[in-house]
Design a protein around this motif. Structure first.
Motif, PDB file in Angstrom:
ATOM      1  N   ILE A  43       0.885  -1.165   0.000  1.00  9.84           N
ATOM      2  CA  ILE A  43       0.000   0.000   0.000  1.00  9.84           C
ATOM      3  C   ILE A  43       0.926   1.218   0.000  1.00  9.84           C
ATOM      4  O   ILE A  43       1.921   1.248   0.723  1.00  9.84           O
ATOM      5  CB  ILE A  43      -0.996  -0.002   1.176  1.00  9.84           C
ATOM      6  CG1 ILE A  43      -2.093   1.012   0.915  1.00  9.84           C
ATOM      7  CG2 ILE A  43      -0.324   0.188   2.507  1.00  9.84           C
ATOM      8  CD1 ILE A  43      -3.356   0.791   1.720  1.00  9.84           C
ATOM      9  N   LYS A  44       0.627   2.170  -0.855  1.00 13.96           N
ATOM     10  CA  LYS A  44       1.525   3.306  -1.065  1.00 13.96           C
ATOM     11  C   LYS A  44       0.872   4.596  -0.588  1.00 13.96           C
ATOM     12  O   LYS A  44      -0.289   4.844  -0.865  1.00 13.96           O
ATOM     13  CB  LYS A  44       1.863   3.411  -2.551  1.00 13.96           C
ATOM     14  CG  LYS A  44       2.868   4.480  -2.883  1.00 13.96           C
ATOM     15  CD  LYS A  44       3.186   4.493  -4.351  1.00 13.96           C
ATOM     16  CE  LYS A  44       4.213   3.430  -4.624  1.00 13.96           C
ATOM     17  NZ  LYS A  44       4.734   3.494  -5.985  1.00 13.96           N
ATOM     18  N   ASP A  45       1.637   5.412   0.122  1.00 12.47           N
ATOM     19  CA  ASP A  45       1.182   6.732   0.550  1.00 12.47           C
ATOM     20  C   ASP A  45       1.260   7.642  -0.675  1.00 12.47           C
ATOM     21  O   ASP A  45       2.343   7.864  -1.228  1.00 12.47           O
ATOM     22  CB  ASP A  45       2.072   7.248   1.665  1.00 12.47           C
ATOM     23  CG  ASP A  45       1.591   8.549   2.268  1.00 12.47           C
ATOM     24  OD1 ASP A  45       0.780   9.255   1.620  1.00 12.47           O
ATOM     25  OD2 ASP A  45       2.011   8.862   3.386  1.00 12.47           O
ATOM     26  N   CYS A  46       0.131   8.166  -1.103  1.00 11.25           N
ATOM     27  CA  CYS A  46       0.100   8.980  -2.328  1.00 11.25           C
ATOM     28  C   CYS A  46       0.907  10.262  -2.203  1.00 11.25           C
ATOM     29  O   CYS A  46       1.291  10.842  -3.214  1.00 11.25           O
ATOM     30  CB  CYS A  46      -1.343   9.276  -2.729  1.00 11.25           C
ATOM     31  SG  CYS A  46      -2.223   7.798  -3.291  1.00 11.25           S
ATOM     32  N   LEU A  52       4.555  14.640 -11.770  1.00 10.38           N
ATOM     33  CA  LEU A  52       4.599  14.210 -13.160  1.00 10.38           C
ATOM     34  C   LEU A  52       4.924  15.411 -14.041  1.00 10.38           C
ATOM     35  O   LEU A  52       4.288  16.464 -13.920  1.00 10.38           O
ATOM     36  CB  LEU A  52       3.257  13.597 -13.570  1.00 10.38           C
ATOM     37  CG  LEU A  52       2.825  12.369 -12.767  1.00 10.38           C
ATOM     38  CD1 LEU A  52       1.444  11.904 -13.208  1.00 10.38           C
ATOM     39  CD2 LEU A  52       3.840  11.245 -12.908  1.00 10.38           C
ATOM     40  N   PRO A  53       5.906  15.281 -14.935  1.00  5.83           N
ATOM     41  CA  PRO A  53       6.315  16.423 -15.762  1.00  5.83           C
ATOM     42  C   PRO A  53       5.188  16.982 -16.630  1.00  5.83           C
ATOM     43  O   PRO A  53       5.132  18.182 -16.861  1.00  5.83           O
ATOM     44  CB  PRO A  53       7.441  15.874 -16.643  1.00  5.83           C
ATOM     45  CG  PRO A  53       7.738  14.500 -16.179  1.00  5.83           C
ATOM     46  CD  PRO A  53       6.699  14.096 -15.199  1.00  5.83           C
ATOM     47  N   HIS A  54       4.270  16.131 -17.076  1.00  7.77           N
ATOM     48  CA  HIS A  54       3.187  16.596 -17.945  1.00  7.77           C
ATOM     49  C   HIS A  54       1.988  17.123 -17.149  1.00  7.77           C
ATOM     50  O   HIS A  54       1.029  17.606 -17.735  1.00  7.77           O
ATOM     51  CB  HIS A  54       2.745  15.468 -18.896  1.00  7.77           C
ATOM     52  CG  HIS A  54       2.193  14.264 -18.215  1.00  7.77           C
ATOM     53  ND1 HIS A  54       2.985  13.363 -17.541  1.00  7.77           N
ATOM     54  CD2 HIS A  54       0.925  13.828 -18.087  1.00  7.77           C
ATOM     55  CE1 HIS A  54       2.231  12.406 -17.035  1.00  7.77           C
ATOM     56  NE2 HIS A  54       0.973  12.670 -17.343  1.00  7.77           N
ATOM     57  N   LEU A  55       2.034  17.038 -15.801  1.00  7.18           N
ATOM     58  CA  LEU A  55       0.980  17.589 -14.942  1.00  7.18           C
ATOM     59  C   LEU A  55       1.622  18.428 -13.833  1.00  7.18           C
ATOM     60  O   LEU A  55       1.555  18.078 -12.655  1.00  7.18           O
ATOM     61  CB  LEU A  55       0.147  16.461 -14.319  1.00  7.18           C
ATOM     62  CG  LEU A  55      -0.654  15.578 -15.262  1.00  7.18           C
ATOM     63  CD1 LEU A  55      -1.276  14.409 -14.501  1.00  7.18           C
ATOM     64  CD2 LEU A  55      -1.740  16.381 -15.959  1.00  7.18           C
ATOM     65  N   PRO A  56       2.243  19.546 -14.164  1.00  5.97           N
ATOM     66  CA  PRO A  56       2.934  20.336 -13.139  1.00  5.97           C
ATOM     67  C   PRO A  56       1.960  20.865 -12.080  1.00  5.97           C
ATOM     68  O   PRO A  56       0.901  21.382 -12.399  1.00  5.97           O
ATOM     69  CB  PRO A  56       3.568  21.484 -13.928  1.00  5.97           C
ATOM     70  CG  PRO A  56       2.828  21.542 -15.219  1.00  5.97           C
ATOM     71  CD  PRO A  56       2.296  20.165 -15.481  1.00  5.97           C
ATOM     72  N   GLY A  57       2.334  20.662 -10.824  1.00  3.70           N
ATOM     73  CA  GLY A  57       1.530  21.148  -9.709  1.00  3.70           C
ATOM     74  C   GLY A  57       0.344  20.278  -9.351  1.00  3.70           C
ATOM     75  O   GLY A  57      -0.360  20.573  -8.399  1.00  3.70           O
ATOM     76  N   MET A  62      -6.616  10.605  -5.222  1.00  4.70           N
ATOM     77  CA  MET A  62      -7.545   9.471  -5.245  1.00  4.70           C
ATOM     78  C   MET A  62      -6.771   8.185  -5.491  1.00  4.70           C
ATOM     79  O   MET A  62      -5.602   8.215  -5.861  1.00  4.70           O
ATOM     80  CB  MET A  62      -8.559   9.629  -6.383  1.00  4.70           C
ATOM     81  CG  MET A  62      -9.428  10.841  -6.295  1.00  4.70           C
ATOM     82  SD  MET A  62     -10.478  10.985  -7.746  1.00  4.70           S
ATOM     83  CE  MET A  62      -9.278  11.221  -9.046  1.00  4.70           C
ATOM     84  N   CYS A  63      -7.476   7.082  -5.320  1.00  6.16           N
ATOM     85  CA  CYS A  63      -6.966   5.769  -5.715  1.00  6.16           C
ATOM     86  C   CYS A  63      -7.692   5.379  -6.997  1.00  6.16           C
ATOM     87  O   CYS A  63      -8.794   5.835  -7.256  1.00  6.16           O
ATOM     88  CB  CYS A  63      -7.268   4.723  -4.649  1.00  6.16           C
ATOM     89  SG  CYS A  63      -6.495   5.033  -3.047  1.00  6.16           S
ATOM     90  N   SER A  79      -3.396   1.894  -8.305  1.00  6.24           N
ATOM     91  CA  SER A  79      -2.390   2.917  -7.986  1.00  6.24           C
ATOM     92  C   SER A  79      -3.072   4.193  -7.493  1.00  6.24           C
ATOM     93  O   SER A  79      -4.303   4.266  -7.400  1.00  6.24           O
ATOM     94  CB  SER A  79      -1.548   3.230  -9.223  1.00  6.24           C
ATOM     95  OG  SER A  79      -2.355   3.785 -10.239  1.00  6.24           O
ATOM     96  N   CYS A  80      -2.250   5.207  -7.223  1.00  3.15           N
ATOM     97  CA  CYS A  80      -2.764   6.542  -6.905  1.00  3.15           C
ATOM     98  C   CYS A  80      -3.198   7.207  -8.212  1.00  3.15           C
ATOM     99  O   CYS A  80      -2.624   6.946  -9.263  1.00  3.15           O
ATOM    100  CB  CYS A  80      -1.679   7.380  -6.236  1.00  3.15           C
ATOM    101  SG  CYS A  80      -1.123   6.738  -4.644  1.00  3.15           S
ATOM    102  N   ALA A  81      -4.212   8.081  -8.135  1.00  2.00           N
ATOM    103  CA  ALA A  81      -4.732   8.768  -9.318  1.00  2.00           C
ATOM    104  C   ALA A  81      -4.541  10.276  -9.169  1.00  2.00           C
ATOM    105  O   ALA A  81      -4.806  10.836  -8.112  1.00  2.00           O
ATOM    106  CB  ALA A  81      -6.204   8.439  -9.514  1.00  2.00           C
ATOM    107  N   TYR A  82      -4.124  10.909 -10.247  1.00  2.00           N
ATOM    108  CA  TYR A  82      -3.840  12.346 -10.252  1.00  2.00           C
ATOM    109  C   TYR A  82      -5.016  13.199 -10.728  1.00  2.00           C
ATOM    110  O   TYR A  82      -5.156  14.330 -10.313  1.00  2.00           O
ATOM    111  CB  TYR A  82      -2.635  12.645 -11.149  1.00  2.00           C
ATOM    112  CG  TYR A  82      -1.314  12.207 -10.564  1.00  2.00           C
ATOM    113  CD1 TYR A  82      -0.455  13.139  -9.994  1.00  2.00           C
ATOM    114  CD2 TYR A  82      -0.918  10.877 -10.579  1.00  2.00           C
ATOM    115  CE1 TYR A  82       0.759  12.760  -9.464  1.00  2.00           C
ATOM    116  CE2 TYR A  82       0.302  10.487 -10.049  1.00  2.00           C
ATOM    117  CZ  TYR A  82       1.126  11.424  -9.493  1.00  2.00           C
ATOM    118  OH  TYR A  82       2.326  11.046  -8.959  1.00  2.00           O
TER     119      TYR A  82
END
Length: 148
Positions: A43-46, A52-57, A62-63, A79-82
């Motif tokens: 289990i990963k702490d998000c 991500l370089p293509h989503l700055p900031g 979410m999962c 995985s974690c979701a951006y």
């Protein structure tokens, strides 16, 4: 506003900042498929996810669980979701489904109701936080009743 209410809101915010999600791929760990077996899955702490370089900031909030069938083979990704919103119109019981040509099917599910919500199970309450905040609210209310 009562101090207990502030503390309750702070606990809710802290919970949302520290969402943890299962992180696996069924092509490297068959236990990642359904039915999900998290005995070998981390289990990963998000908060630890990289920018991500293509989503700055943009940070993951979410999962997600992706189930796809490509040329007759099922694959699962957790995985974690951006990006996006939980579920469909905020209802985590529903997932986005797409069908393509050449026998391709995809189901994309997102959630943020609790740590590890990308198992596919229904959301549950965080009982330790709820009990602590309830006890604190009762104590504050009881002690403020003695102030004139």
């Amino acid at each position: 506003m009562q101090p207990a209410v502030y503390l309750f809101v702070l606990c809710l915010i802290a919970e949302s900042w520290s969402l943890k999600c299962w992180d696996c791929r069924s092509d490297s760990d068959p236990k990642c498929a359904d039915p999900f077996d998290n005995s070998t899955v981390p289990i990963k702490d998000c908060r630890q996810e990289p920018d991500l370089p293509h989503l700055p900031g943009v940070r993951p909030t979410m999962c997600r669980k992706i189930r796809q069938k490509v040329h007759g083979q099922w694959r699962y990704f957790r995985s974690c979701a951006y990006l996006g919103q939980p579920g469909i119109a905020g209802d985590e019981r529903f997932c986005l489904m797409r069908t393509g040509t050449y026998n391709i099917f995809m189901e994309y599910c997102t959630c943020n109701s609790k740590d590890g919500c990308n198992t596919g199970a229904l959301p549950s309450l965080n009982w330790p936080t709820l009990l602590f905040v309830s006890g604190l609210a009762i104590a504050v209310t009881w002690s403020s009743s003695f102030v004139l």
